[in-house]
Design a protein around this motif. Structure first.
Motif, PDB file in Angstrom:
ATOM      1  N   ALA A 128      41.840  -5.515  18.295  1.00 20.39           N
ATOM      2  CA  ALA A 128      40.431  -6.307  18.186  1.00 20.39           C
ATOM      3  C   ALA A 128      41.257  -7.513  17.875  1.00 20.39           C
ATOM      4  O   ALA A 128      42.071  -7.832  17.081  1.00 20.39           O
ATOM      5  N   ARG A 129      40.283  -8.432  17.886  1.00 19.38           N
ATOM      6  CA  ARG A 129      40.985 -10.033  17.024  1.00 19.38           C
ATOM      7  C   ARG A 129      39.818 -10.578  15.876  1.00 19.38           C
ATOM      8  O   ARG A 129      38.374 -10.877  16.341  1.00 19.38           O
ATOM      9  N   ILE A 130      39.914 -10.787  15.116  1.00 23.19           N
ATOM     10  CA  ILE A 130      38.817 -10.528  13.605  1.00 23.19           C
ATOM     11  C   ILE A 130      40.036 -11.956  13.153  1.00 23.19           C
ATOM     12  O   ILE A 130      40.831 -11.945  12.108  1.00 23.19           O
ATOM     13  N   TYR A 131      39.818 -13.124  13.913  1.00 24.04           N
ATOM     14  CA  TYR A 131      40.960 -14.200  13.759  1.00 24.04           C
ATOM     15  C   TYR A 131      39.856 -15.612  13.351  1.00 24.04           C
ATOM     16  O   TYR A 131      39.310 -15.245  13.156  1.00 24.04           O
ATOM     17  N   SER A 132      40.605 -16.108  12.250  1.00 25.14           N
ATOM     18  CA  SER A 132      40.402 -17.824  11.630  1.00 25.14           C
ATOM     19  C   SER A 132      39.024 -17.434  11.008  1.00 25.14           C
ATOM     20  O   SER A 132      37.875 -18.897  11.901  1.00 25.14           O
ATOM     21  N   ASN A 133      38.615 -16.399  10.487  1.00 26.42           N
ATOM     22  CA  ASN A 133      37.250 -16.530   9.675  1.00 26.42           C
ATOM     23  C   ASN A 133      38.043 -16.475   7.787  1.00 26.42           C
ATOM     24  O   ASN A 133      38.635 -17.053   7.563  1.00 26.42           O
ATOM     25  N   SER A 151      44.806 -13.157  12.229  1.00 26.17           N
ATOM     26  CA  SER A 151      45.932 -14.473  11.668  1.00 26.17           C
ATOM     27  C   SER A 151      44.460 -15.140  11.336  1.00 26.17           C
ATOM     28  O   SER A 151      43.810 -15.400  12.004  1.00 26.17           O
ATOM     29  N   LYS A 152      45.031 -15.812  10.539  1.00 27.79           N
ATOM     30  CA  LYS A 152      44.706 -17.389   9.745  1.00 27.79           C
ATOM     31  C   LYS A 152      43.411 -17.343   8.411  1.00 27.79           C
ATOM     32  O   LYS A 152      42.715 -17.702   9.596  1.00 27.79           O
ATOM     33  N   ASN A 153      42.766 -16.103   8.516  1.00 30.07           N
ATOM     34  CA  ASN A 153      41.593 -15.577   8.231  1.00 30.07           C
ATOM     35  C   ASN A 153      41.550 -16.172   6.389  1.00 30.07           C
ATOM     36  O   ASN A 153      42.655 -16.138   5.847  1.00 30.07           O
ATOM     37  N   CYS A 175      47.878 -16.263   7.011  1.00 27.03           N
ATOM     38  CA  CYS A 175      46.277 -15.601   6.328  1.00 27.03           C
ATOM     39  C   CYS A 175      46.591 -16.306   4.707  1.00 27.03           C
ATOM     40  O   CYS A 175      47.674 -16.165   4.242  1.00 27.03           O
ATOM     41  N   SER A 176      45.169 -16.489   4.201  1.00 27.21           N
ATOM     42  CA  SER A 176      45.113 -16.910   2.859  1.00 27.21           C
ATOM     43  C   SER A 176      44.322 -15.395   1.924  1.00 27.21           C
ATOM     44  O   SER A 176      43.163 -15.616   2.482  1.00 27.21           O
ATOM     45  N   PHE A 177      45.076 -14.934   1.348  1.00 27.62           N
ATOM     46  CA  PHE A 177      44.248 -13.860   0.676  1.00 27.62           C
ATOM     47  C   PHE A 177      44.249 -14.521  -0.991  1.00 27.62           C
ATOM     48  O   PHE A 177      45.012 -14.949  -1.996  1.00 27.62           O
TER      49      PHE A 177
END
Length: 496
Positions: A128-133, A151-153, A175-177
């Motif tokens: 699964a790829r939930i990426y750069s969102n 990554s990059k979310n 990622c930025s939290f």
């Protein structure tokens, strides 16, 4: 994969136009290639369409790719998704999956997502790829990921996965939290990556299980992070990481723990942490002082005694912190890195002073003498780690002795002039140092033997006050010179 026949395409076009209420001209067949792997997927791509409510139910066998579409609501109202599904550069207001089994590749990338909800024992069997969102809200509840790339979310609101298992590779690189993060009791499989991630608010990894290697390289925890009672069964890498407040108390490292070039801006808590493998703390930067450490130990003591029935005294907390610094010190000594070890030895002595101070020892007892000895060396040379501070005290004491001896009173008005000029005209910071050096320089020019206290004892023209001052000066300057040479010698920084 084989191409779809013309009849199959017509059938799919008709089904999509009927169920999604879209124009057939918006649907076209193309080969979609995943850039992170050599695998190719044949999909029907739908581009530039606005959807209201979309329910994935009877057409789960169709491989689909949505590009630059807008969805008000998506519901995977189905037990199993049997084919690949892509969402790219879309606007997703709400996407929900309850108890769904994703049997093939699933991707959401470069999308703006308001709410992303996966819950109710859903499972991703493959990649699964939930990426750069850019994700506003995300809910992960009772989920299993076999392989997933986050990554990059950008996570705008709290990210708190609950009862989530990451069975294989999981990536949160870059990622930025923006809000709080909680991985409390989360189980991670092999190859866990949080490298180059930003945690802007408080982060919780307490009681997490890292079954294989984990990478937090170059990560920035701008606020507090809690790894209390976490277990690292593989290698744990924190190279070039930047910590604010951090708690590793009772954490267990079964393999290598790498803190190479790590920055601790505030006092770290490694009390009762266990390092069963090698510990790398080379070039670790401790950006805190005695006051920060004392405040941290007091804070830990207060919080513990509020929650627990069995009270624990402050001296025991100080001793726990001292043990954790000793572990790092011994690891560095083992690697023959005495210079870095000296910083942890200094913190160890800070803790010892706090421990003795909390016990309030009797006057002139051994612990009382130890306490004031620690205070003396802390202020003199920061426990043989600050050569500049040691040199300053040498200059101050010599200048003070010359003034107290009262032999060259032309010096006082000149000192006042120098002080005012340095402070007002040049705005020099270390004014006391410059004034003291000026006093010593003028003394050397007029009566150089004054700075050698021993020779002054044999002069007949000294009164009782000058003799007393000279005797105290000889003892003090002896201690300072002894400390100075010890601080300057690298091989004597840490006692064996």
């Amino acid at each position: 994969m084989s191409q779809f026949t013309k009849e199959e395409q017509d059938k799919i076009f008709l089904a999509l136009s009927k169920n999604f209420n879209i124009d057939i001209n918006c649907i076209f067949y193309q080969l979609v290639r995943d850039t992170s792997s050599p695998t190719s997927y044949e999909c029907f791509c739908i581009r530039g369409v606005n959807f209201n409510h979309v329910y994935f139910s009877s057409f789960n066998d169709i491989p689909l790719c949505f590009e630059e579409c807008c969805f008000e609501f998506i519901n995977f109202n189905i037990k199993e998704v049997k084919n690949v599904c892509f969402f790219r550069k879309c606007k997703l207001n709400t996407i929900t999956a309850l108890g769904v089994k994703f049997g093939h590749f699933f991707e959401i990338s470069d999308c703006n997502i308001d709410k992303l909800n996966f819950y109710g024992h859903s499972e991703f069997y493959t990649y699964a790829r939930i990426y750069s969102n850019k994700i506003n809200e995300i809910l992960l509840y009772y989920i299993k990921f076999h392989k997933v790339d986050f990554s990059k979310n950008i996570f705008l609101k709290p990210f708190t996965p609950h009862n989530v298992e990451f069975l294989d590779n999981v990536k949160f690189d870059f990622c930025s939290f923006q809000d709080q993060v909680s991985f409390y009791k989360v189980s991670f499989g092999k190859n866990v990556r949080f490298s180059d991630a930003y945690f802007n608010k408080k982060s919780i990894f307490s009681r997490a299980y890292f079954k294989k290697d984990v990478y937090f390289n170059n990560v920035k925890f701008l606020s507090g992070v809690n790894f209390k009672e976490s277990s690292f069964f593989g290698k744990a890498y924190f190279s070039f990481a930047n910590f604010g407040e951090v708690n590793f108390s009772k954490a267990i490292f079964y393999d290598i723990a790498n803190f190479y070039n790590t920055i601790f801006s505030e006092t770290p808590n490694f009390s009762q942490a266990i390092f069963k493998g090698n510990l790398n703390a080379v070039n670790t930067n401790l950006n805190f002082d005695f006051e920060n450490l004392e405040k941290k130990i007091n804070q830990e003591c207060e919080e513990f005694n509020k929650k627990e029935q069995n009270k624990k005294s402050l001296d025991k907390f100080a001793n726990d912190f001292r043990d954790s610094f000793r572990v790092f010190k011994n690891a560095l000594i083992k690697d023959n890195n005495l210079l870095d070890a000296s910083n942890f030895h200094k913190c160890e002595l800070y803790c010892k002073e706090i421990e003795l101070n909390s016990k309030k020892p009797k006057k002139f007892s051994k612990e009382w003498l130890d306490k004031y000895q620690l205070i003396f060396y802390k202020n003199l040379c920061d426990h043989h780690t600050d050569l500049i501070l040691n040199l300053k005290w040498l200059i101050y004491v010599i200048a003070l002795y010359i003034l107290l001896l009262g032999k060259i009173f032309f010096i006082y008005p000149l000192c006042i002039v120098v002080l005012m000029v340095c402070k007002c005209c040049f705005k020099i910071k270390n004014v006391k140092v410059f004034v003291s050096l000026a006093i010593i320089f003028m003394s050397v020019c007029s009566e150089p033997k004054l700075i050698f206290g021993v020779s002054n004892l044999f002069l007949n023209n000294l009164n009782w006050w000058q003799n007393l001052v000279t005797a105290i000066y000889i003892l003090t300057i002896g201690l300072i010179l002894f400390s100075l040479q010890k601080t300057a010698r690298k091989n004597s920084i840490v006692p064996s």
